[in-house]
Design an enzyme around this catalytic site. Structure first.
Site, short mmCIF file in Angstrom:
data_model
loop_
_atom_site.label_atom_id
_atom_site.label_comp_id
_atom_site.label_asym_id
_atom_site.label_seq_id
_atom_site.Cartn_x
_atom_site.Cartn_y
_atom_site.Cartn_z
N GLU A 33 0.82 -1.20 0.00
CA GLU A 33 0.00 0.00 0.00
C GLU A 33 0.86 1.26 0.00
O GLU A 33 1.83 1.35 0.74
CB GLU A 33 -0.90 0.00 1.23
CG GLU A 33 -2.33 0.36 0.96
CD GLU A 33 -3.03 -0.68 0.11
OE1 GLU A 33 -3.26 -0.40 -1.09
OE2 GLU A 33 -3.38 -1.75 0.62
N SER A 122 -14.88 2.75 -1.29
CA SER A 122 -14.63 1.56 -0.48
C SER A 122 -13.17 1.12 -0.50
O SER A 122 -12.80 0.15 0.14
CB SER A 122 -15.49 0.40 -0.98
OG SER A 122 -15.18 0.11 -2.34
N ASP A 171 -3.85 0.50 -9.40
CA ASP A 171 -5.28 0.26 -9.58
C ASP A 171 -5.63 -0.01 -11.03
O ASP A 171 -6.40 -0.92 -11.35
CB ASP A 171 -6.08 1.46 -9.08
CG ASP A 171 -5.97 1.66 -7.58
OD1 ASP A 171 -5.41 0.77 -6.90
OD2 ASP A 171 -6.45 2.69 -7.09
#
Length: 375
Positions: A33, A122, A171
């Site tokens: 992350e 989300s 992503d």
């Protein structure tokens, strides 16, 4: 990912049938992350939720787009060549057409309808799913010779350069290349990737905290700027270039840059360790890495929030959970847990019930998004 379609919803909006359909999945990041914009390693996988684009060409340069979940399904429009950021969801569509035009692609105009099951805010890349689905639709409609990595590059340029969200490229790579059966190990500097099978003895549980986040928000931008400043002070191009053994150099940075750099450097090491654990089928080790990643995001990178921490602790308290962590950019969003095969559905119910009893639970509601089915 494309097929002829006669979408009822499309025809009701535009008065004619759609000619093509394209889809792209959301993603959950297993580990890695805030490493992608520092040139590091990431390990996402696709989720069942997708964004679906129905599309039909026009010949007048007008682009009309409707989303079933926004503006009551009413279409918004702009002209190809006149893209301008408006601060609305339509910017994502304009971003794709602007990037394609910048690469010499002629856009004749089109009507499109968007339907997505990827929850907004989300942490599961609803925006990348939309961008990749639209890029795929236009690739098919215009018969473009663009491979899936290039689709990801176009989608990233649209979100980063046009929309103005300071995201890395994970992503878009995941939305374009990932599937539900493998983890996608990506070197975000080179965009080299490898698909690694997910373990048969475990399944993933993804739970939305009910606390929404936005990548274009100030906190996310601040973290990226802090990483870039830390890299400059350490004399490297990106934090990817700092070895995990350089503890003293990292500790010499002013706060909070020392903590930001420590997270990125150790998180890259955790991704490599997680890949090794996956290959070895070592679920205990993989769970330990999930837990360590969450602590680093909470304490060093400071992107978690109390509600998400409570959800992670609720998951970790379950005996069939190997490990759990915040997934996505942070400041809300979802958690991912590694769970013993066959137990995710029950664990999900238990976690949601425990979360509902935590302070502030009346202000948000947790939802199981993935879990209970074989990947």
């Amino acid at each position: 990912m494309t097929a002829t379609a006669r979408g009822q919803g499309f025809e009701a909006v535009f008065g004619r049938p759609a000619e093509l359909v394209a889809e792209a999945p959301g993603r959950v990041n297993l580990i890695g992350e805030h490493t992608d914009y520092s040139g590091g390693y990431v390990l996402p996988t696709a989720i069942p939720q997708t964004t679906r684009i129905e599309i039909a060409p026009r010949d007048d340069g007008i682009i009309q787009v409707a989303s079933e979940s926004v503006d009551g399904g009413a279409p918004r429009s702009f002209r190809a060549g006149e893209e301008a950021r408006r601060g609305l969801w339509l910017d994502y569509v304009q971003g794709i057409t602007a990037v394609l035009r910048g690469r010499g692609v002629s856009i004749p105009g089109f009507d499109a309808r968007i339907a997505s099951s990827v929850p907004l805010g989300s942490g599961l890349s609803s925006s990348a799913s939309l961008l990749v689905a639209l890029a795929r639709a236009l690739r098919a409609m215009l018969d473009l010779s663009i491979d899936d990595v290039e689709i990801a590059r176009i989608a990233h340029a649209a979100e980063h350069d046009f929309v103005g969200a300071p995201v890395g490229n994970m992503d878009q790579m995941a939305a374009s290349l990932a599937d539900e059966h493998t983890a996608l190990f990506i070197d975000t500097r080179t965009l080299a990737f490898e698909r690694i099978p997910l373990p048969a003895e475990a399944e993933l549980l993804v739970v939305d905290s009910g606390v929404a986040h936005q990548h274009a928000s100030g906190d996310y931008k601040t973290r990226r700027a802090e990483c870039e400043r830390a890299a400059a002070l350490l004399g490297v191009r990106q934090l990817r270039d700092v070895d995990a053994a350089a503890e003293q150099r990292i500790a010499s940075l002013p706060a909070p840059l020392d903590r930001r750099a420590r997270h990125v450097v150790t998180e890259n090491a955790r991704v490599l360790a997680a890949v090794a654990a996956l290959r070895a089928g070592d679920l205990v080790r993989l769970g330990e890495l999930f837990d360590a990643s969450h602590r680093s995001m909470r304490d060093d990178f400071e992107v978690s929030v109390p509600a998400v921490d409570a959800l992670v602790e609720s998951a970790r308290a379950q005996p069939d959970v190997f490990g759990a962590r915040l997934t996505g950019g942070g400041f809300g969003g979802s958690i991912v847990a590694l769970v013993k095969r066959g137990c995710a559905a029950q664990v999900g119910r238990d976690v949601v019930e425990a979360y509902a009893r935590t302070p502030g639970a009346l202000d948000r509601r947790a939802t199981v998004l993935v879990g209970g089915a074989a990947p």
